[in-house]
Design an enzyme around this catalytic site. Structure first.
Site, PDB file in Angstrom:
ATOM      1  CD1 TRP A  87       6.099  24.039  23.387  1.00  0.00           C
ATOM      2  CD2 TRP A  87       7.664  25.591  22.956  1.00  0.00           C
ATOM      3  NE1 TRP A  87       5.485  25.145  22.856  1.00  0.00           N
ATOM      4  CE2 TRP A  87       6.398  26.110  22.581  1.00  0.00           C
ATOM      5  CE3 TRP A  87       8.795  26.379  22.770  1.00  0.00           C
ATOM      6  CZ2 TRP A  87       6.247  27.399  22.042  1.00  0.00           C
ATOM      7  CZ3 TRP A  87       8.644  27.664  22.230  1.00  0.00           C
ATOM      8  CH2 TRP A  87       7.384  28.152  21.876  1.00  0.00           C
TER       9      TRP A  87
ATOM     10  CG  ASP B 175       9.260  24.626  29.279  1.00  0.00           C
ATOM     11  OD1 ASP B 175       8.549  25.426  29.912  1.00  0.00           O
ATOM     12  OD2 ASP B 175       9.467  24.715  28.053  1.00  0.00           O
TER      13      ASP B 175
ATOM     14  CE  LYS C 271       3.087  30.102  25.554  1.00  0.00           C
ATOM     15  NZ  LYS C 271       4.314  29.311  25.634  1.00  0.00           N
TER      16      LYS C 271
HETATM   17  C1  LIG Z   1       5.540  29.144  25.014  1.00  0.00           C
HETATM   18  C2  LIG Z   1       6.458  28.117  25.472  1.00  0.00           C
HETATM   19  C3  LIG Z   1       7.841  28.343  25.511  1.00  0.00           C
HETATM   20  C4  LIG Z   1       8.478  29.609  25.017  1.00  0.00           C
HETATM   21  O1  LIG Z   1       8.168  30.618  25.883  1.00  0.00           O
HETATM   22  P1  LIG Z   1       8.699  32.118  25.697  1.00  0.00           P
HETATM   23  O2  LIG Z   1       8.412  32.672  27.056  1.00  0.00           O
HETATM   24  O3  LIG Z   1       7.878  32.732  24.606  1.00  0.00           O
HETATM   25  O4  LIG Z   1      10.135  32.056  25.377  1.00  0.00           O
HETATM   26  C5  LIG Z   1       8.650  27.341  26.012  1.00  0.00           C
HETATM   27  N1  LIG Z   1       8.138  26.188  26.446  1.00  0.00           N
HETATM   28  C6  LIG Z   1       6.821  25.940  26.425  1.00  0.00           C
HETATM   29  C7  LIG Z   1       6.330  24.640  26.946  1.00  0.00           C
HETATM   30  C8  LIG Z   1       5.939  26.895  25.938  1.00  0.00           C
HETATM   31  O5  LIG Z   1       4.623  26.642  25.924  1.00  0.00           O
END
Ligand SMILES: *Cc1c(COP(=O)(O)O)cnc(C)c1O
Length: 273
Positions: A102, A172, A196
């Site tokens: 990521w 993030d 998530k």
């Molecule tokens: C899933 C994920 C993303 C991407 O997320 P989207 O909402 O699908 O763009 C980015 N960073 C992390 C840490 C993730 O687990």
């Protein structure tokens, strides 16, 4: 009783109680005679849902005043681009810590908007660790320092907050949002897709310190300008109303469970399975 445990990096299992409540309110929200999906986003019913969701998130995360909460779309992936678009602030480069898949994706997008300095990387040991802060090559002139708090695929997670001095720290939180307490004041910006940990896909949450707003360069589309979104309470255009409503139900459920500390416990139990 639903017995499904989803350990993949896709959408999360939502609390059954929340889904039951959403089902019960599906055809008629609080006597309004309509489903949340059918409401005008400018109507008083939806506006109250939106405001309550923000207030509950603020309470759960103890978000200090001086921070805006934005309910956006496009996922964390759009943030990989939207963050440099808004936060470069005319500076020459931004610092990124590369801890896995990521982080790499965030770095790739950031390079579209400016120079990226890889301040630290765990690639030499196959992303099995977080490099110690003392080894980071931070640039005191950097626009910001970006980290991925939990690398959902590789699994490495920050259990400490790097001190980046006057350079804003950006994180993030996609796969650890609300799973453990976060000291928001240590960050310039926090972001993540809701799917998530929080609710359905379609909602992206950004928590940003107000002094970082208003630096998007001329030519930035309005929906991608954090300041325009903040000035319009995330309702510059139609927000993802149903996703925000469901996230709001999860926030209320979390409050009933005792807040984020209780969620942390629940996750420890889940991971022991
Ligand atoms: C899933 C994920 C993303 C991407 O997320 P989207 O909402 O699908 O763009 C980015 N960073 C992390 C840490 C993730 O687990």
């Amino acid at each position: 009783m639903r017995k499904v445990f989803n350990f993949s990096a896709g959408p999360a299992v939502l609390p059954e109680e929340v889904l039951q409540q959403a089902a019960a309110e599906m055809l008629d929200w609080h006597g309004s005679g309509q489903s949340v999906m059918e409401m005008s986003h400018r109507g008083k019913e939806y506006m109250s849902i939106h405001a309550q969701a923000e207030a509950d998130l603020r309470e759960l995360m103890q978000i200090p005043s001086g921070y805006k909460v934005l309910f956006l779309q496009g996922g964390a992936t759009l943030q990989f681009a939207q963050i440099p678009m808004n936060l470069m602030r005319g500076k020459a480069s931004a610092d990124y810590v590369n801890t896995g898949e990521w982080s790499k994706k965030a770095i790739k997008e950031a390079k579209l908007f400016g120079k990226v300095n890889i301040a630290a990387s765990g690639e030499d040991r196959n992303f099995s660790y977080i490099p110690e802060l003392s080894s980071w090559k931070l640039d005191p002139q950097a626009a910001y320092v970006h980290i991925c708090s939990n690398e959902t695929i590789g699994g490495v997670e920050f259990n400490w907050v790097p001190d980046t001095g006057d350079v804003p720290l950006v994180a993030d939180l996609s796969s650890c949002f609300l799973s453990r307490p976060v000291d928001v004041a240590r960050y310039g910006l926090l972001y993540g897709g809701a799917q998530k940990n929080i609710g359905p896909a379609g909602l992206t949450i950004v928590i940003v310190r107000e002094d970082l707003l208003g630096f998007a360069p001329a030519g930035t589309p309005s929906v991608l300008d954090f300041k325009t979104q903040a000035d319009n309470d995330s309702m510059l255009n139609t927000p993802p109303t149903y996703s925000i409503y469901l996230a709001g139900l999860v926030f209320q459920w979390l409050k009933r469970q005792g807040g984020i500390a209780a969620m942390e416990q629940r996750n420890i139990e889940k991971s022991a399975l």
